[in-house]
Design a protein around this motif. Structure first.
Motif, short mmCIF file in Angstrom:
data_model
loop_
_atom_site.label_atom_id
_atom_site.label_comp_id
_atom_site.label_asym_id
_atom_site.label_seq_id
_atom_site.Cartn_x
_atom_site.Cartn_y
_atom_site.Cartn_z
N ALA A 26 0.83 -1.21 0.00
CA ALA A 26 0.00 0.00 0.00
C ALA A 26 0.86 1.25 0.00
O ALA A 26 1.95 1.26 0.57
CB ALA A 26 -0.91 0.02 1.23
N GLU A 27 0.37 2.26 -0.65
CA GLU A 27 1.01 3.58 -0.63
C GLU A 27 0.24 4.52 0.30
O GLU A 27 0.79 5.45 0.85
CB GLU A 27 1.02 4.19 -2.04
CG GLU A 27 1.96 3.50 -3.02
CD GLU A 27 3.44 3.83 -2.76
OE1 GLU A 27 3.72 4.96 -2.39
OE2 GLU A 27 4.28 2.91 -2.93
N ASP A 29 -3.66 4.91 2.88
CA ASP A 29 -4.67 4.18 3.66
C ASP A 29 -5.67 3.45 2.78
O ASP A 29 -5.98 2.29 2.99
CB ASP A 29 -5.46 5.16 4.55
CG ASP A 29 -4.61 5.81 5.62
OD1 ASP A 29 -3.44 5.38 5.79
OD2 ASP A 29 -5.09 6.74 6.28
N GLN A 30 -6.19 4.18 1.77
CA GLN A 30 -7.30 3.65 0.98
C GLN A 30 -6.93 2.40 0.16
O GLN A 30 -7.82 1.71 -0.33
CB GLN A 30 -7.89 4.74 0.07
CG GLN A 30 -8.71 5.82 0.81
CD GLN A 30 -7.84 6.82 1.57
OE1 GLN A 30 -6.61 6.89 1.37
NE2 GLN A 30 -8.44 7.58 2.47
N ASP A 31 -5.62 2.12 0.03
CA ASP A 31 -5.19 0.89 -0.66
C ASP A 31 -5.45 -0.37 0.17
O ASP A 31 -5.41 -1.48 -0.35
CB ASP A 31 -3.68 0.94 -0.97
CG ASP A 31 -3.31 2.08 -1.91
OD1 ASP A 31 -4.19 2.54 -2.65
OD2 ASP A 31 -2.14 2.51 -1.89
N HIS A 32 -5.65 -0.18 1.49
CA HIS A 32 -5.84 -1.33 2.40
C HIS A 32 -7.30 -1.82 2.37
O HIS A 32 -8.21 -1.06 2.07
CB HIS A 32 -5.49 -0.91 3.84
CG HIS A 32 -4.02 -0.84 4.09
ND1 HIS A 32 -3.28 -1.91 4.50
CD2 HIS A 32 -3.15 0.19 3.97
CE1 HIS A 32 -2.02 -1.55 4.65
NE2 HIS A 32 -1.91 -0.28 4.33
N PRO B 10 -4.24 1.88 8.99
CA PRO B 10 -4.35 0.56 9.61
C PRO B 10 -3.19 0.23 10.57
O PRO B 10 -3.41 -0.39 11.60
CB PRO B 10 -4.32 -0.40 8.41
CG PRO B 10 -4.63 0.42 7.22
CD PRO B 10 -4.20 1.81 7.52
N PRO B 41 -10.16 1.52 6.13
CA PRO B 41 -9.32 2.45 5.35
C PRO B 41 -10.07 3.04 4.17
O PRO B 41 -9.52 3.92 3.49
CB PRO B 41 -8.16 1.57 4.86
CG PRO B 41 -8.35 0.24 5.54
CD PRO B 41 -9.77 0.13 5.91
N ARG B 167 3.79 3.84 3.96
CA ARG B 167 4.22 2.82 2.99
C ARG B 167 5.26 1.87 3.61
O ARG B 167 6.00 1.20 2.89
CB ARG B 167 4.73 3.46 1.70
CG ARG B 167 5.93 4.35 1.82
CD ARG B 167 6.53 4.74 0.47
NE ARG B 167 7.77 5.42 0.73
CZ ARG B 167 7.88 6.72 1.00
NH1 ARG B 167 6.82 7.49 0.97
NH2 ARG B 167 9.05 7.24 1.28
#
Lengths: 235, 235
Positions: A26-27, A29-32, B10, B41, B167
């Motif tokens: 992930a780069e 938060d929303q990538d998680h 997270p 997230p 990251r």
């Protein structure tokens, strides 16, 4: 959404969640992915009923906790506690979503990462996990026989190490775990499965040479959850 | 049961949960309280709407996530993310259970542990947390004025450190955070509040002398949750 049936113990749940997050690429938060964790330490003790020293089964609480995670929206479940997997067949009967089995995952990962049926594998676990054959049954499918700690090893090292983690005495736990792994290595064991989710928490207090022999099922389970949710193959 | 509105990010949620578990006095699993954690997230970014660079408010998702925790059975809520506390008043209006405010808790703890209104306090945070005056408003009630990073300090140290944690680049984050704290200390700051829940995660990569200046609000919040659930006074 991942659902984590936790609290057995709580620190093992925290350890699992941290490993899961760190393994997720992930780069921002929303990538998680979304994760719901129910840390429920009020689930009755798992060891007593398996050893026949307690009549209070944790099964109703395990099923209820898993169902609450499913109702919350979890689409994949896991449980970072080996001993509780004794009741795995009955838990999944009551669920509509997949539930990854920690020993299945760990066993497959060991056999797919350079080890074969000739490797000497040892398992450190609670008496109940050993008696319930949670690992032995899976490894024997692949023709691998498991070394178990003898009674002195259990009483002097394995069980005190688990108890030390549960009361946050990490330095003491690390020493006991080091002794425990070294004892196995002296017996020719090459791969030591830390098959109680308390044990990997003490790994950072174990010296790095000793550590190289260890497999951490909490990390294997976290990796399998990441791969399943990302629709990548699980080893 | 404690409810944790998490996922922002997270890893900060995992850090909070681990601190909470380690602070809870326990000999065995059953001594611990139940905790439900929703790591979400997918809650839209908090920084953009506060700085006026994004029109998508995270408020509906924050309220919905908090309500789901309440419906699950949580009797006390907390949120290990400073910036999201901008919407704290609107969130609690929609809830029936108490919700601990991370800056309230941290500010009170600082003022009750040997620091007074003469202490020079600096705050490291996102631009949004600073602009929303999440800490300044609370400290000013007690007559304490806060030092904020200047623009160069923000751009060269604080913001890159937060991004590095998100990251998982901890060594890099630790170096940036060390520079950031040292810059404040050179300006006469005695107490540095790490007012973004990503920052304390990098603390173990900061050298021990520099670390002594820091206050970790994640730990303060965890301690306040422990004391509230155990019905002990919260400092």
């Amino acid at each position: 959404m991942l659902g984590v049936l936790g609290g057995m113990g709580p620190l093992a749940t925290a350890d699992f969640f941290e490993k899961f997050v760190r393994l997720w690429p992930a780069e921002k938060d929303q990538d998680h992915p979304q994760v719901v964790i129910f840390s429920n330490p009020k689930i009755p003790d798992r060891v007593g009923p398996i050893l026949g020293t307690s009549a209070t089964s944790p099964l109703p609480a395990l099923i209820e906790s898993a169902k609450r995670l499913q109702e919350f929206g979890a689409q994949l479940l896991c449980m970072p506690c080996h001993t509780a997997h004794f009741w795995y067949p009955q838990i999944i009967q009551n669920l509509d979503v997949p539930f990854l089995h920690i020993a299945d995952i760990t066993c497959k990962e060991i056999l797919h990462t350079g080890h074969d049926d000739k490797s000497k594998v040892g398992v450190l676990a609670t008496r109940a996990t050993l008696q319930a054959k949670i690992y032995q049954d899976r490894f024997s499918e692949y023709g691998v026989s498991l070394m178990q700690p003898d009674q002195v090893h259990m009483e002097q090292n394995v069980l005190p190490a688990i108890a030390a983690v549960k009361r946050n005495s990490m330095v003491e736990a690390g020493e006991l775990l080091t002794n425990s792994i070294d004892r196995f290595v002296q017996q020719g064991v090459e791969v030591v499965v830390l098959a109680c989710t308390e044990l990997p928490i003490a790994l950072e207090y174990v010296d790095s040479d000793t550590r190289t022999h260890c497999i951490d099922p909490t990390e294997s389970l976290a990796r399998a959850c990441v791969n399943t949710l990302r629709q990548r193959p699980v080893k």
